[in-house]
Design an enzyme around this catalytic site. Structure first.
Site, mmCIF file in Angstrom:
data_model
loop_
_atom_site.group_PDB
_atom_site.id
_atom_site.type_symbol
_atom_site.label_atom_id
_atom_site.label_comp_id
_atom_site.label_asym_id
_atom_site.label_seq_id
_atom_site.Cartn_x
_atom_site.Cartn_y
_atom_site.Cartn_z
ATOM 1 N N CYS A 5 -9.564 -25.844 -5.554
ATOM 2 C CA CYS A 5 -9.881 -25.603 -6.968
ATOM 3 C C CYS A 5 -8.655 -25.629 -7.881
ATOM 4 C CB CYS A 5 -10.649 -24.295 -7.131
ATOM 5 S SG CYS A 5 -9.826 -22.828 -6.494
ATOM 6 N N ASP B 57 -15.625 -25.502 -14.657
ATOM 7 C CA ASP B 57 -15.562 -24.922 -13.313
ATOM 8 C C ASP B 57 -15.499 -26.026 -12.255
ATOM 9 O OD1 ASP B 57 -15.737 -23.353 -11.106
ATOM 10 O OD2 ASP B 57 -17.749 -22.574 -11.519
ATOM 11 N N HIS C 264 -15.779 -25.570 -9.069
ATOM 12 C CA HIS C 264 -16.440 -25.111 -7.843
ATOM 13 C C HIS C 264 -17.853 -25.677 -7.704
ATOM 14 C CE1 HIS C 264 -13.320 -22.080 -8.736
ATOM 15 N NE2 HIS C 264 -13.202 -21.998 -7.428
#
Length: 402
Positions: A82, A279, A281
């Protein structure tokens, strides 16, 4: 993976809030309440324009099914990549600003702009793509980057610095088709980190880096600034939050690498006390885009989901990015940065000085710091004073520069 992400980041809000507070997205203000626009960078049509701008940013996430990486033969970065993905988004934004301008919006019809497709190609998941996770791991070995392992913002910034050096060498060899057509300056302490005081951006260092990038043929070059910081222990010291918030009003803003411990995100904007972010993820299948394919499917590189978290909950270990197109843009940035530092109540994120770097006699490592013999003595004294104050505060107020 989404459940794991929510356990780390928390159940962060999604969607645009009902607040009437202005939204700042990478240097552009969106009015969500009635009122007249105050500048060219202010949009009165509010939420719709904000969502269009957000969805035009390049979104880079976990991928699965790519070429194997490392001794572990990994084919996905889910669970560990990430920070790399967040940094790719920040650099992608710098490239968008460089090639297409900050006002560029995601195209709705094909064929696409060749520059846009070429940027996406750079972030493909194979060694053939210059800015891929494969190549970043290779360039970052000296800073502890390894497939399957998480890393912090400082190591990530130094990795991009190494990549920028390689791009510079390509230019000097006559290759003008380079992956990173800009100089890169990591505004930080020595290689091992230096405790106490705010980092100092030296204008003469920036000039030297730009001249080196151009091989001495020009005095200035487009410049990407990365400022890795640690602004507390478990959370960001509240003293820094107003300054962090204010960086999103800079037209040079390329966002912040930050999030929660072990879960990096790409923070792109602010509204009231909320940080707005993209994001990484989300696990998606690999999509490697050919630079000549102007009909490519690019939807997996854009996201229209607004995610937000309270600003005071982000990890204190973060990195701020700024892109300066030319010298005038850099000078405007320095003016804005100096103003924020002067209004920081003794807790600047970083300061700006004209000084040349000089060696610290006590440093065996040979690293350099910025001091100004006359005009910047006040800055040096203030930094010393702030360090002493920090030592007398509680652990929550500790400040550390990586």
């Amino acid at each position: 993976m989404r459940l794991l992400q929510e356990r780390i980041l928390g159940l962060c809000k999604t969607g645009v809030s009902n607040s009437n507070g202005d939204i700042w997205l990478l240097g552009v203000c969106y009015k969500v309440s009635s009122g007249e626009s105050s500048s060219d960078l202010t949009h009165a049509n509010g939420k719709a324009a904000f969502l269009q701008d957000l969805s035009s940013r390049i979104w880079i996430t976990y991928r699965k099914g790519f070429e194997t990486i490392g001794d572990l033969k990994l084919t996905s970065d889910a669970g560990w990549g990430c920070m790399i993905r967040s940094s790719q988004m920040l650099v992608a934004q710098a490239l968008l600003s460089h090639h297409l301008g900050r006002s560029w919006s995601k195209p709705t019809h094909k064929p696409f702009d060749p520059e846009y497709v070429a940027i996406l190609h750079l972030f493909g998941d194979s060694e053939a793509s210059s800015l891929s996770i494969h190549n970043l791991l290779k360039y970052g070995k000296g800073y502890g980057l390894a497939a399957g392992s998480w890393l912090g913002p400082y190591a990530m910034c130094r990795t991009w610095e190494t990549l920028a050096r390689i791009s510079r060498e390509q230019i000097h060899l006559g290759d003008r088709n380079v992956s990173l057509p800009m100089a890169l300056y990591v505004v930080s302490g020595d290689e091992d980190g230096e405790r106490g005081g705010a980092p100092v951006l030296c204008i003469e260092d920036a000039e030297r880096i730009c001249a080196s990038f151009c091989g001495g043929q020009e005095s200035w070059a487009p410049l990407l600034l990365l400022v890795p910081l640690v602004l507390g222990l478990d959370k960001v010291n509240p003293r820094y939050i107003p300054s962090l918030w204010a960086t999103f009003t800079f037209p040079q803003s390329t966002g912040i690498l930050g999030g929660k411990p072990g879960a990096s995100t790409y923070i792109v904007g602010v509204q009231d006390d909320q940080a707005l972010y993209l994001d990484p993820h989300e696990v998606q299948s690999v999509v490697n885009i050919d630079p000549g394919n102007l009909e490519a499917e690019t939807s997996s590189y854009h996201c229209n989901v607004v995610r937000q978290m309270p600003f005071d909950t982000i990890d204190p270990s973060l990195a701020i990015g700024f892109y300066c197109r030319d010298k005038d843009d850099f000078e405007d940035f320095c003016t804005r940065a100096a103003e924020i530092a002067s209004n920081s109540n003794g807790a600047p994120l970083f300061t700006v000085t004209n000084s040349k770097p000089v060696k610290k006699g006590a440093l065996a490592s040979g690293s350099s710091v910025c001091e100004d013999e006359v005009s910047n003595q006040k800055l040096v004294l203030e930094a010393d004073s702030f360090e002493g104050e920090a030592n007398s505060l509680s652990n929550e107020d500790d400040w550390q520069l990586l």
